[in-house]
Design a protein around this motif. Structure first.
Motif, PDB file in Angstrom:
ATOM      1  N   ASP A   1     -10.301  -0.254   3.364  1.00 13.24           N
ATOM      2  CA  ASP A   1      -9.539  -0.834   2.254  1.00 13.24           C
ATOM      3  C   ASP A   1      -8.185  -1.340   2.740  1.00 13.24           C
ATOM      4  OD1 ASP A   1     -11.548  -0.284   0.433  1.00 13.24           O
ATOM      5  OD2 ASP A   1     -10.673   1.624  -0.209  1.00 13.24           O
ATOM      6  N   LEU A   2      -7.564  -0.601   3.649  1.00  6.34           N
ATOM      7  CA  LEU A   2      -6.240  -0.966   4.140  1.00  6.34           C
ATOM      8  C   LEU A   2      -6.266  -2.290   4.901  1.00  6.34           C
ATOM      9  CD1 LEU A   2      -3.221  -0.122   4.648  1.00  6.34           C
ATOM     10  CD2 LEU A   2      -4.047   0.889   6.801  1.00  6.34           C
TER      11      LEU A   2
ATOM     12  N   ALA B   1       0.851  -1.188   0.000  1.00  2.06           N
ATOM     13  CA  ALA B   1       0.000   0.000   0.000  1.00  2.06           C
ATOM     14  C   ALA B   1       0.886   1.238   0.000  1.00  2.06           C
ATOM     15  CB  ALA B   1      -0.908   0.006   1.224  1.00  2.06           C
TER      16      ALA B   1
ATOM     17  N   GLN C   1      -1.772   7.357   7.338  1.00  5.17           N
ATOM     18  CA  GLN C   1      -3.074   7.621   6.735  1.00  5.17           C
ATOM     19  C   GLN C   1      -3.269   9.119   6.482  1.00  5.17           C
ATOM     20  OE1 GLN C   1      -5.771   5.756   5.954  1.00  5.17           O
ATOM     21  NE2 GLN C   1      -7.361   7.304   5.875  1.00  5.17           N
TER      22      GLN C   1
ATOM     23  N   ALA D   1     -14.598   9.730   5.000  1.00  3.17           N
ATOM     24  CA  ALA D   1     -13.863   9.033   3.943  1.00  3.17           C
ATOM     25  C   ALA D   1     -12.634   8.317   4.492  1.00  3.17           C
ATOM     26  CB  ALA D   1     -13.449  10.005   2.839  1.00  3.17           C
ATOM     27  N   ALA D   2     -12.067   8.859   5.575  1.00  4.50           N
ATOM     28  CA  ALA D   2     -10.908   8.214   6.196  1.00  4.50           C
ATOM     29  C   ALA D   2     -11.242   6.790   6.633  1.00  4.50           C
ATOM     30  CB  ALA D   2     -10.432   9.039   7.393  1.00  4.50           C
TER      31      ALA D   2
ATOM     32  N   ASP E   1       1.262   4.983   1.213  1.00  2.00           N
ATOM     33  CA  ASP E   1       0.640   5.790   2.257  1.00  2.00           C
ATOM     34  C   ASP E   1       0.698   7.286   1.937  1.00  2.00           C
ATOM     35  OD1 ASP E   1       3.216   6.668   2.891  1.00  2.00           O
ATOM     36  OD2 ASP E   1       3.299   5.668   4.834  1.00  2.00           O
TER      37      ASP E   1
ATOM     38  N   VAL F   1      -8.747  14.537   2.644  1.00  2.00           N
ATOM     39  CA  VAL F   1      -9.856  13.640   2.959  1.00  2.00           C
ATOM     40  C   VAL F   1     -10.919  14.442   3.686  1.00  2.00           C
ATOM     41  CG1 VAL F   1      -8.899  12.934   5.185  1.00  2.00           C
ATOM     42  CG2 VAL F   1     -10.387  11.360   3.941  1.00  2.00           C
TER      43      VAL F   1
ATOM     44  N   MET G   1     -11.061   4.549   3.655  1.00  2.00           N
ATOM     45  CA  MET G   1      -9.679   4.263   3.277  1.00  2.00           C
ATOM     46  C   MET G   1      -9.066   3.225   4.212  1.00  2.00           C
ATOM     47  SD  MET G   1      -8.584   8.216   2.481  1.00  2.00           S
ATOM     48  CE  MET G   1      -6.971   7.873   1.779  1.00  2.00           C
TER      49      MET G   1
ATOM     50  N   GLN H   1     -13.836  -3.968   4.024  1.00  2.00           N
ATOM     51  CA  GLN H   1     -14.748  -3.283   3.107  1.00  2.00           C
ATOM     52  C   GLN H   1     -16.203  -3.671   3.348  1.00  2.00           C
ATOM     53  OE1 GLN H   1     -12.033  -5.044   2.208  1.00  2.00           O
ATOM     54  NE2 GLN H   1     -10.773  -3.887   0.741  1.00  2.00           N
TER      55      GLN H   1
END
Length: 321
Positions: free
Chosen positions: A153-154, A23, A135, A146-147, A25, A142, A150, A158
Motif C-alpha cells: 500500500d505504501l 502516510a 513501518q 501482513a507487513a 507511520d 502486525v 502494508m 497492491q
C-alpha cells in the motif's frame, strides 16, 4: 512568453505534488511519500527489504552490506529467502548494523527511506536526505506477512501483492492436501534456538503458512507462562517447559546468526541445550517434528511463507510409506 513559462512551471509543480501522498507511520508521523517510489533505502533487511523485494521493488541501499552489495552478516536474507528472485544488483551498504553512514545514504539519492518503529531516533537525521517512513514491525502490531501488504500500500504495489497472494493460496491448498493428517484442530509450536530455547511469535511468513494450513498454536502449558507473544519475535522457554511440550506438530529452527541451519545442526544444538531431548520429547519420538531453515522462513514476506510450505511438503513426502 513569461506567462507561458509561469504556467508550465506551475503545471510541473502540480504534477510533482500529485505524485506524492501523505502516510501516517508507526510513530504517528505524517510523511509525504512518493506514490510509486523507485529508489528506496531500507533500515532493516529481513523486516523491510525482503518484503519490498518480494513485491518486485529492489531496495538500492540496505544495512549490513558493503559498497558492492555483499552481505557483512552471517546470512544474506535477500539471497536466502528469494533465491533467483533476489535483487540484481544487490543493495549497496549504508553502514554496519547500528552504525548508520549518512553520507552513504545521501550518495544513493533515495526518494524514500523505510525503517521500523525502532528507528525513530534516526528519522530526523535521515529526513534531511529523503522522506522517512517507519513501518510497524512488532508482534501485536502486525503478524504473518501482513507487513508486506502494508508496504505494498505504501509504495503502490497492491497488484503485485495480490498476485503473490493468489500464488500463495494455491500452494496452501496443495500442501494441505499432501499432509499425512488433517491439520484442522491440530496444534503446533514453533521453536527458535539461540543459546536457549525460544517460542516464535507471530511476525513471520512461517507462522502465517503454518496457521493458514489449519494448525493452531499450542498452549505453552505452564501457569504464568506467556500466553500472548509480546512485542518481539521470540519468547524464552525453560528446558523444563520445553521437555513437557506435546503439540501435535513441533517446528524447530536454528538461529540464523550461524551458517549451520540444517537438521543435523539443529539436533546438535538441542543436544547441547537439553541433552536427551529426542528420547523423552514425544513429538520427536513419534516423528511429529519439522526442521526449518530460519533464514528462509522468518521474514514477514510471502516468499518466506512459500518456503515454509515447500519444507512442509518435503516433510510430508518423507513420511509417505
Amino acid at each position: 512568453m513569461r506567462a507561458s513559462i509561469f504556467f508550465a512551471a506551475l503545471l510541473v509543480t502540480q504534477t510533482a505534488l500529485a505524485a506524492d501522498k501523505t502516510a501516517t507511520d508507526a510513530a504517528g508521523r505524517s510523511v509525504s511519500v512518493p506514490e510509486h517510489p523507485e529508489r528506496v533505502v531500507v533500515l532493516h533487511e529481513p523486516l523491510i527489504g525482503v518484503p519490498l523485494a518480494d513485491l518486485g521493488l529492489a531496495p538500492i541501499g540496505s544495512y549490513g552490506r558493503d559498497d558492492a552489495g555483499k552481505t557483512l552478516m552471517s546470512v544474506g536474507f535477500y539471497e536466502a529467502v528469494l533465491g533467483s528472485r533476489a535483487p540484481s544488483p544487490l543493495p549497496k551498504g549504508i553502514g554496519a548494523l547500528g552504525n548508520l553512514d549518512l553520507e552513504k545514504v545521501r550518495a544513493l539519492d533515495p526518494d524514500l527511506i523505510v525503517g521500523t518503529e525502532h528507528d525513530l531516533d534516526k528519522a530526523e537525521r535521515l529526513s534531511t536526505v529523503a522522506p522517512v517512513y517507519l513501518q510497524p514491525s512488532s508482534t501485536g502490531l502486525v503478524s504473518g506477512f501482513a507487513a508486506e501488504g502494508m508496504l505494498a500500500d505504501l509504495v503502490g504495489r497492491q497488484e503485485e501483492f495480490t498476485a503473490r497472494q493468489e500464488t500463495y493460496h494455491h500452494r496452501v491448498d496443495a500442501v494441505r492436501a499432501s499432509l499425512p493428517v488433517d491439520p484442522n484442530c491440530q496444534t503446533y509450536l514453533a521453536i527458535f534456538l539461540t543459546d536457549q530455547i525460544n517460542a516464535v511469535g507471530e511476525m513471520s511468513g512461517a507462522i502465517q503458512a503454518i496457521e493458514d494450513l489449519g494448525f493452531r498454536r499450542a498452549d505453552l502449558g505452564e501457569p504464568g507462562a506467556p500466553s500472548a507473544f509480546g512485542s518481539t519475535l521470540l519468547v524464552p522457554l525453560s528446558a523444563e517447559v520445553f521437555g513437557r511440550l506435546d503439540p501435535d506438530l513441533l517446528i524447530v529452527m536454528n538461529s540464523y546468526t550461524g551458517s549451520d541451519r540444517d537438521e543435523a545442526a539443529i539436533r546438535a544444538r538441542l543436544d547441547r541445550i537439553v541433552p536427551g531431548w529426542d528420547r523423552f520429547l514425544k513429538p520427536a519420538r513419534e516423528g511429529r517434528i519439522v526442521f526449518l531453515d530460519s533464514a528462509e522462513v522468518t521474514t514477514p514476506s510471502i516468499a518466506s511463507a512459500l518456503n515454509t510450505l515447500e519444507a512442509f511438503e518435503e516433510w510430508a513426502g518423507a513420511r509417505q510409506p
